[in-house]
Scaffold this active site. Structure first.
Site, mmCIF file in Angstrom:
data_model
loop_
_atom_site.group_PDB
_atom_site.id
_atom_site.type_symbol
_atom_site.label_atom_id
_atom_site.label_comp_id
_atom_site.label_asym_id
_atom_site.label_seq_id
_atom_site.Cartn_x
_atom_site.Cartn_y
_atom_site.Cartn_z
ATOM 1 N N GLY A 168 0.698 -1.413 -0.003
ATOM 2 C CA GLY A 168 -0.037 -0.045 -0.052
ATOM 3 C C GLY A 168 0.814 1.279 0.066
ATOM 4 O O GLY A 168 0.367 2.495 -0.371
ATOM 5 N N SER A 223 3.868 2.589 8.102
ATOM 6 C CA SER A 223 3.960 2.293 9.321
ATOM 7 C C SER A 223 5.323 2.413 9.836
ATOM 8 O O SER A 223 5.769 2.755 10.891
ATOM 9 C CB SER A 223 3.592 0.598 9.525
ATOM 10 O OG SER A 223 5.017 0.038 8.634
ATOM 11 N N ARG A 248 -3.099 0.851 2.757
ATOM 12 C CA ARG A 248 -3.864 0.946 1.528
ATOM 13 C C ARG A 248 -4.842 1.948 1.588
ATOM 14 O O ARG A 248 -4.941 2.476 0.265
ATOM 15 C CB ARG A 248 -4.276 -0.291 1.099
ATOM 16 C CG ARG A 248 -5.329 -1.042 2.178
ATOM 17 C CD ARG A 248 -5.545 -2.379 1.843
ATOM 18 N NE ARG A 248 -6.607 -2.989 2.530
ATOM 19 C CZ ARG A 248 -6.259 -3.695 3.918
ATOM 20 N NH1 ARG A 248 -4.861 -3.488 4.284
ATOM 21 N NH2 ARG A 248 -7.147 -4.183 4.535
ATOM 22 N N GLU A 287 -6.796 -7.789 -0.909
ATOM 23 C CA GLU A 287 -6.560 -7.562 0.534
ATOM 24 C C GLU A 287 -8.003 -7.246 1.196
ATOM 25 O O GLU A 287 -8.075 -7.593 2.326
ATOM 26 C CB GLU A 287 -5.877 -6.141 0.826
ATOM 27 C CG GLU A 287 -4.146 -6.516 0.727
ATOM 28 C CD GLU A 287 -3.532 -5.359 1.176
ATOM 29 O OE1 GLU A 287 -2.798 -4.721 0.360
ATOM 30 O OE2 GLU A 287 -3.162 -4.962 2.431
ATOM 31 N N HIS A 324 0.002 -10.386 -26.371
ATOM 32 C CA HIS A 324 1.001 -11.391 -26.814
ATOM 33 C C HIS A 324 1.302 -12.711 -26.136
ATOM 34 O O HIS A 324 2.307 -13.197 -26.409
ATOM 35 C CB HIS A 324 2.474 -10.451 -26.616
ATOM 36 C CG HIS A 324 2.426 -9.240 -27.694
ATOM 37 N ND1 HIS A 324 2.574 -9.362 -29.172
ATOM 38 C CD2 HIS A 324 1.903 -8.063 -27.592
ATOM 39 C CE1 HIS A 324 2.533 -8.084 -29.637
ATOM 40 N NE2 HIS A 324 1.959 -7.395 -28.713
ATOM 41 N N LYS A 332 4.792 -11.340 8.553
ATOM 42 C CA LYS A 332 5.710 -10.465 9.166
ATOM 43 C C LYS A 332 6.247 -10.787 10.687
ATOM 44 O O LYS A 332 7.326 -10.699 10.758
ATOM 45 C CB LYS A 332 4.953 -8.863 9.216
ATOM 46 C CG LYS A 332 4.826 -8.248 7.903
ATOM 47 C CD LYS A 332 4.434 -6.914 8.133
ATOM 48 C CE LYS A 332 4.171 -6.394 6.765
ATOM 49 N NZ LYS A 332 3.566 -4.720 6.700
HETATM 50 C C1 F6R Z 1 -1.755 -2.896 4.548
HETATM 51 C C2 F6R Z 1 -1.436 -2.891 3.252
HETATM 52 C C3 F6R Z 1 0.007 -3.757 3.135
HETATM 53 C C4 F6R Z 1 1.172 -2.700 3.284
HETATM 54 C C5 F6R Z 1 2.660 -3.227 3.290
HETATM 55 C C6 F6R Z 1 3.732 -2.555 3.479
HETATM 56 O O1 F6R Z 1 -2.891 -2.074 4.366
HETATM 57 O O2 F6R Z 1 -1.676 -2.292 2.193
HETATM 58 O O3 F6R Z 1 0.244 -3.745 1.585
HETATM 59 O O4 F6R Z 1 1.272 -1.543 2.634
HETATM 60 O O5 F6R Z 1 2.561 -4.582 4.145
HETATM 61 O O6 F6R Z 1 3.651 -1.858 5.063
HETATM 62 P P1 F6R Z 1 3.923 -0.174 4.940
HETATM 63 O O7 F6R Z 1 2.940 0.349 4.197
HETATM 64 O O8 F6R Z 1 3.232 -0.005 6.412
HETATM 65 O O9 F6R Z 1 5.325 0.001 4.736
#
Ligand code: F6R
Length: 338
Positions: free
Chosen positions: A49, A93, A141, A220, A236, A328
């Site tokens: 996101g 984040s 996102r 998501e 293609h 994670k």
């Molecule tokens: C969660 C989302 C995920 C995060 C990704 C990276 O809403 O969309 O795709 O964006 O895990 O985390 P950030 O954006 O905090 O670096």
């Protein structure tokens, strides 16, 4: 105050969030100076996101920029990124390990680096040029419009361009949310048409990242399979998979642009006709707009709303991202063992 426990209300905030951040004079000057000194390229680093806004800006500059604008979705950076490249590190984040690793690499290579984050390790870094701290509490996102405008404006300043003001587009998007509700195009109706099939969002040029975003939002928010592809490339290869003998229910959704040139228009039309002949029911989606930028953002907002409606129809929580968090956490456990 927006309810950040409710994805639907977060998505409805989209127009307002687009105009939330303006670059201050100091940051504009810093960026302009770096551009004047001569840049070989600009790289945006981020994941998921946080990266998607980079892909939008990359596509907006693809045909007009005299230097490359790249989005890097990885731990590592290409070897050619050096002190003559500007870096924009984005993590909502502030704790995404791939982004932090690529950021550290950019700093090691003396790349002039900007940070966009709301919290975490990234926002506490003090070895970058400037930081833009965006508000906390959103899902990354849903923070797309909060991230998009600063990236666009930073790159415009570095290229000696006037930063685009998004107020008019934001006003038009707010009106569209209301209009859509009472029209046959209501996001709920569109979401209903997705039930039982895997959508493939097909775009060209500036609508390729929009198709990719739509796929990710369905994945998501609605927690189901979705795909994306791009014209002309899909002509293609992927075109061969749309046969009458397919075992899966696939719904091709063509994101049609008011700015298609003749050959893209012909390709889109012929491709949809071929799919129809094979028994598919292609959907052609386009939205009234007054610029390519508004077209990208209006389709994004519309399909974001569709993804949340689709989640409701599927009775899943659009907010939860259990598997992303689990992955994670597993990686963190392994990292702590090192
Ligand atoms: C969660 C989302 C995920 C995060 C990704 C990276 O809403 O969309 O795709 O964006 O895990 O985390 P950030 O954006 O905090 O670096």
């Amino acid at each position: 105050m927006v309810d950040t426990n409710d994805m639907y209300s977060m998505v409805k905030e989209f127009p307002g969030l687009l105009t939330k951040y303006k670059l201050g004079n100091e940051i504009q000057e810093t960026c302009g100076r770096i551009g004047d000194e001569g840049l070989n390229g600009i790289v945006i680093i981020g994941m998921g996101g946080s990266a998607i806004a980079g892909l939008y800006v990359q596509s907006l500059f693809k045909e007009s920029a005299s230097i490359p604008v790249l989005t890097n979705l990885d731990y590592t950076l290409p070897a050619f990124v050096d002190s003559n490249w500007m870096t924009i590190a984005v993590s909502y984040s502030g704790n995404t390990e791939e982004t932090l690793a690529a950021y550290n690499e950019a700093i090691k290579r003396d790349s002039p680096t900007f940070i966009i984050a709301s919290a975490g390790e990234l926002i506490s870094k003090d070895n970058c040029l400037r930081k833009i701290k965006i508000i906390e509490g959103y899902q990354p996102r849903a923070a797309f419009p909060l991230i998009f405008t600063p990236i666009l404006n930073l790159i415009e300043c570095a290229m000696g361009l006037k930063p685009t003001q998004l107020e008019n587009i934001a006003d038009s998007l707010s009106k569209k949310i209301v209009e859509w509700e009472s029209s046959p195009l209501a996001p709920r109706n569109f979401a209903q048409d997705l039930v039982g099939s895997a959508p493939v969002f097909i775009g060209s040029k500036h609508l390729v990242p929009v198709a990719y975003r739509a796929k990710c939002q369905i994945n998501e928010n609605a927690k189901t399979m979705a795909f994306f592809s791009e014209i002309p490339e899909a002509n293609h290869n992927e075109i061969e998979s749309f046969t009458a003998r397919n075992e899966f229910e696939i719904l091709p959704i063509f994101l049609r642009s008011l700015y298609e040139d003749t050959w893209i228009q012909k390709r889109m039309n012929i491709t949809a006709e071929l799919y129809e002949e094979e028994g598919y029911s292609p959907v052609r989606l386009s939205i009234r707009n007054s610029s390519k930028l508004e077209e990208m953002l209006a389709l994004t907002l519309y399909l974001d709303l569709v993804s949340v409606e689709f989640a409701q129809i599927r009775k899943v929580d659009p907010l939860s991202i259990e598997r992303i968090i689990k992955l994670k956490n597993e990686l963190n456990k392994d990292r702590q063992k090192l």
